[in-house]
Design a protein around this motif. Structure first.
Motif, PDB file in Angstrom:
ATOM      1  N   ASN A  45       0.779  -1.201   0.078  1.00  0.00           N
ATOM      2  CA  ASN A  45       0.008  -0.215  -0.023  1.00  0.00           C
ATOM      3  C   ASN A  45       0.684   1.360  -0.037  1.00  0.00           C
ATOM      4  O   ASN A  45       1.897   1.397   0.667  1.00  0.00           O
ATOM      5  CB  ASN A  45      -0.870   0.002   1.267  1.00  0.00           C
ATOM      6  CG  ASN A  45      -2.096  -1.111   1.217  1.00  0.00           C
ATOM      7  OD1 ASN A  45      -2.287  -1.642   0.198  1.00  0.00           O
ATOM      8  ND2 ASN A  45      -2.457  -1.071   2.196  1.00  0.00           N
ATOM      9  N   ASN A  47       0.299   5.402   0.593  1.00  0.00           N
ATOM     10  CA  ASN A  47      -0.253   6.800   0.820  1.00  0.00           C
ATOM     11  C   ASN A  47       0.477   7.787  -0.319  1.00  0.00           C
ATOM     12  O   ASN A  47       1.506   7.847  -0.561  1.00  0.00           O
ATOM     13  CB  ASN A  47       0.003   7.366   2.240  1.00  0.00           C
ATOM     14  CG  ASN A  47      -0.865   6.290   3.173  1.00  0.00           C
ATOM     15  OD1 ASN A  47      -1.729   5.505   2.738  1.00  0.00           O
ATOM     16  ND2 ASN A  47      -0.066   6.164   4.438  1.00  0.00           N
ATOM     17  N   THR A  99      -8.695  16.067  -7.543  1.00  0.00           N
ATOM     18  CA  THR A  99      -9.541  15.488  -7.044  1.00  0.00           C
ATOM     19  C   THR A  99      -9.156  13.757  -7.440  1.00  0.00           C
ATOM     20  O   THR A  99      -8.970  13.463  -8.672  1.00  0.00           O
ATOM     21  CB  THR A  99     -10.962  15.767  -7.193  1.00  0.00           C
ATOM     22  OG1 THR A  99     -11.052  16.913  -6.993  1.00  0.00           O
ATOM     23  CG2 THR A  99     -11.825  14.569  -6.593  1.00  0.00           C
ATOM     24  N   PRO A 100      -8.725  12.887  -6.686  1.00  0.00           N
ATOM     25  CA  PRO A 100      -8.456  13.003  -5.266  1.00  0.00           C
ATOM     26  C   PRO A 100      -6.916  13.770  -4.881  1.00  0.00           C
ATOM     27  O   PRO A 100      -6.069  13.273  -5.722  1.00  0.00           O
ATOM     28  CB  PRO A 100      -8.379  11.722  -4.554  1.00  0.00           C
ATOM     29  CG  PRO A 100      -8.109  10.842  -5.738  1.00  0.00           C
ATOM     30  CD  PRO A 100      -8.440  11.647  -6.849  1.00  0.00           C
ATOM     31  N   GLU A 102      -5.431  13.365  -1.916  1.00  0.00           N
ATOM     32  CA  GLU A 102      -4.634  12.521  -1.153  1.00  0.00           C
ATOM     33  C   GLU A 102      -5.430  10.964  -1.221  1.00  0.00           C
ATOM     34  O   GLU A 102      -6.556  11.088  -1.398  1.00  0.00           O
ATOM     35  CB  GLU A 102      -4.665  13.010   0.465  1.00  0.00           C
ATOM     36  CG  GLU A 102      -5.909  13.338   0.948  1.00  0.00           C
ATOM     37  CD  GLU A 102      -5.663  14.112   2.128  1.00  0.00           C
ATOM     38  OE1 GLU A 102      -4.583  13.900   2.646  1.00  0.00           O
ATOM     39  OE2 GLU A 102      -6.609  14.654   2.802  1.00  0.00           O
ATOM     40  N   GLY A 103      -4.706  10.025  -0.583  1.00  0.00           N
ATOM     41  CA  GLY A 103      -5.371   8.831  -0.318  1.00  0.00           C
ATOM     42  C   GLY A 103      -4.385   7.707  -0.236  1.00  0.00           C
ATOM     43  O   GLY A 103      -3.215   7.840  -0.102  1.00  0.00           O
ATOM     44  N   THR A 104      -4.675   6.479  -0.266  1.00  0.00           N
ATOM     45  CA  THR A 104      -4.159   5.396  -0.215  1.00  0.00           C
ATOM     46  C   THR A 104      -4.337   4.441  -1.591  1.00  0.00           C
ATOM     47  O   THR A 104      -5.742   4.082  -1.924  1.00  0.00           O
ATOM     48  CB  THR A 104      -4.244   4.690   0.928  1.00  0.00           C
ATOM     49  OG1 THR A 104      -4.093   5.368   2.271  1.00  0.00           O
ATOM     50  CG2 THR A 104      -3.366   3.244   1.069  1.00  0.00           C
ATOM     51  N   LEU A 105      -3.339   3.991  -2.068  1.00  0.00           N
ATOM     52  CA  LEU A 105      -3.595   2.925  -3.215  1.00  0.00           C
ATOM     53  C   LEU A 105      -2.874   1.574  -2.614  1.00  0.00           C
ATOM     54  O   LEU A 105      -2.015   1.572  -2.199  1.00  0.00           O
ATOM     55  CB  LEU A 105      -2.621   3.512  -4.530  1.00  0.00           C
ATOM     56  CG  LEU A 105      -2.806   4.645  -5.143  1.00  0.00           C
ATOM     57  CD1 LEU A 105      -2.050   5.174  -6.317  1.00  0.00           C
ATOM     58  CD2 LEU A 105      -4.508   4.555  -5.809  1.00  0.00           C
ATOM     59  N   ARG A 111      -5.858   4.497 -10.175  1.00  0.00           N
ATOM     60  CA  ARG A 111      -6.903   5.297  -9.733  1.00  0.00           C
ATOM     61  C   ARG A 111      -7.013   6.487 -10.743  1.00  0.00           C
ATOM     62  O   ARG A 111      -5.993   7.221 -10.924  1.00  0.00           O
ATOM     63  CB  ARG A 111      -6.763   5.862  -8.179  1.00  0.00           C
ATOM     64  CG  ARG A 111      -8.105   6.589  -7.847  1.00  0.00           C
ATOM     65  CD  ARG A 111      -8.195   6.961  -6.038  1.00  0.00           C
ATOM     66  NE  ARG A 111      -7.962   5.692  -5.680  1.00  0.00           N
ATOM     67  CZ  ARG A 111      -7.601   5.596  -4.375  1.00  0.00           C
ATOM     68  NH1 ARG A 111      -7.279   6.766  -3.605  1.00  0.00           N
ATOM     69  NH2 ARG A 111      -7.636   4.528  -3.790  1.00  0.00           N
TER      70      ARG A 111
END
Length: 174
Positions: A45, A47, A99-100, A102-105, A111
């Motif tokens: 994963n 971030n 958008t987005p 930030e996040g986690t892949l 994405r």
């Protein structure tokens, strides 16, 4: 260490990474949308956060204003656009949005990321700031950074930072 994140074009035909986004021309108070695919090519994963890269002045957004011969001459003499902003009514705080941001892949996840260029010109209706002049043509250049950070990483920015050059032009409605 190899790159954790890669920004790919949204069309599946071309799988080479993106190093620039050119929005082209947009009229003030309209928006242009571009999309890309953020790909985690790592088995863990990852971030991420997407930010506007600060420059020496701290703003991160370079603006060239082409409203008079002096601006064009200054640009030609220096070899690069000169910031000639002088108290006008441009709102650069939301000139570009992601958008987005930030996040986690998950491992090997792709994405969709949406980039929106929205030049805004606001007419001041009160007091000495009242201005009925039309906005001028402006060229915006900036750099966005996609910064990966694995939760188990021992150092900040374990993966390589992905930088994307952004160029856009805001035009007045004639």
């Amino acid at each position: 260490m190899s790159r954790n994140l890669t920004l790919l074009p949204s069309n599946e035909e071309n799988m080479s990474h993106i190093s620039k986004i050119d929005f082209g021309h947009a009229y003030y108070n309209t928006s242009i949308v571009r999309t890309a695919i953020l790909y985690n090519n790592c088995p863990t994963n990852t971030n991420f956060v997407i930010i506007l890269a600060p420059d020496r002045n701290g703003s991160g957004i370079h603006v060239a204003r082409f409203d008079n011969p002096a601006a064009l001459l200054a640009t030609a003499e220096c070899g690069y656009p000169v910031n000639l902003e002088h108290g006008d009514s441009l709102d650069n705080s939301h000139i570009i949005s992601v958008t987005p941001h930030e996040g986690t892949l998950e491992p090997f996840e792709k994405r969709k990321v949406v980039f929106v260029f929205s030049p805004v010109f606001v007419l001041n209706e009160l007091g000495w700031l009242h201005n009925r002049e039309k906005p001028y043509k402006r060229e915006y250049t900036m750099t966005l950074q996609v910064i990966p950070a694995n939760p188990s990483a021992t150092t900040e920015h374990e993966g390589r930072v992905v930088e994307v050059a952004v160029k856009a032009i805001a035009n007045p409605v004639e």
